[in-house]
Scaffold this active site. Structure first.
Site, PDB file in Angstrom:
ATOM      1  N   MET A 153       0.794  -1.208   0.000  1.00 46.86           N
ATOM      2  CA  MET A 153       0.000   0.000   0.000  1.00 46.86           C
ATOM      3  C   MET A 153       0.834   1.268   0.000  1.00 46.86           C
ATOM      4  O   MET A 153       0.335   2.308   0.322  1.00 46.86           O
ATOM      5  CB  MET A 153      -0.937   0.002   1.180  1.00 46.86           C
ATOM      6  CG  MET A 153      -0.251   0.136   2.508  1.00 46.86           C
ATOM      7  SD  MET A 153      -1.456   0.103   3.801  1.00 46.86           S
ATOM      8  CE  MET A 153      -0.409   0.684   5.083  1.00 46.86           C
ATOM      9  N   PRO A 154       2.066   1.205  -0.382  1.00 47.83           N
ATOM     10  CA  PRO A 154       2.834   2.456  -0.380  1.00 47.83           C
ATOM     11  C   PRO A 154       2.301   3.456  -1.402  1.00 47.83           C
ATOM     12  O   PRO A 154       1.785   3.081  -2.451  1.00 47.83           O
ATOM     13  CB  PRO A 154       4.244   2.023  -0.777  1.00 47.83           C
ATOM     14  CG  PRO A 154       4.268   0.558  -0.764  1.00 47.83           C
ATOM     15  CD  PRO A 154       2.864   0.071  -0.793  1.00 47.83           C
ATOM     16  N   PHE A 155       2.430   4.713  -1.038  1.00 49.90           N
ATOM     17  CA  PHE A 155       2.166   5.807  -1.964  1.00 49.90           C
ATOM     18  C   PHE A 155       3.465   6.574  -2.097  1.00 49.90           C
ATOM     19  O   PHE A 155       4.041   7.001  -1.096  1.00 49.90           O
ATOM     20  CB  PHE A 155       1.049   6.713  -1.440  1.00 49.90           C
ATOM     21  CG  PHE A 155       0.773   7.876  -2.349  1.00 49.90           C
ATOM     22  CD1 PHE A 155       0.236   7.670  -3.605  1.00 49.90           C
ATOM     23  CD2 PHE A 155       1.070   9.161  -1.949  1.00 49.90           C
ATOM     24  CE1 PHE A 155      -0.013   8.739  -4.453  1.00 49.90           C
ATOM     25  CE2 PHE A 155       0.817  10.236  -2.784  1.00 49.90           C
ATOM     26  CZ  PHE A 155       0.274  10.022  -4.038  1.00 49.90           C
TER      27      PHE A 155
END
Length: 136
Positions: free
Chosen positions: A1-3
């Site tokens: 879920m990295p942005f």
């Protein structure tokens, strides 16, 4: 879920270079943080020279105008070993994209599952965590 947000001086990188930089960052994320291949959210920000500042020698650095600021917002809990491995892997992968290892500036920002929605007004990561740990 990295942005991921990648900032650079717009006069230093060609648009054709950005996809390979993007893929290299994602590859390091999948290798060291076990990010799934389809968990791919990145934004590139090109800045004018008058909007982009840095100290070329801070902490014995040798930065150039091709400096990349890479801010990664992700679930907290990665180990120091994972983080060090990730930084080293970026320093291996990005030079093939024309980025000197000395021009890679990374900031990791830890968050929790409740800090994310991927749309629809739902905290999908909270629901996912109840069922499985796909995004550990």
């Amino acid at each position: 879920m990295p942005f991921i947000r990648i900032s650079y001086r717009e006069d230093q990188y060609k648009q054709e270079e950005l996809p390979s930089i993007s893929r290299a960052i994602h590859q390091a994320l999948t290798e060291f943080f076990r990010v799934p291949e389809d968990d791919y959210f990145q934004v590139f920000h090109g800045h004018k020279q008058s909007e982009f500042y840095y100290d070329p020698a801070y902490l014995d650095g040798s930065r150039t105008d091709r400096l990349l600021y890479i801010q990664i917002t992700l679930k907290s809990g990665r180990t120091e070993e994972q983080k060090r491995g990730f930084y080293a892997r970026l320093a291996e992968l990005l030079p093939a994209c024309g980025v000197r290892a000395e021009d890679i500036f990374v900031v990791l920002v830890g968050t929790e599952f409740e800090d994310w929605t991927f749309g629809g007004g739902i905290a999908q990561m909270l629901e996912q965590a109840k069922g499985e740990s796909r995004h550990a």
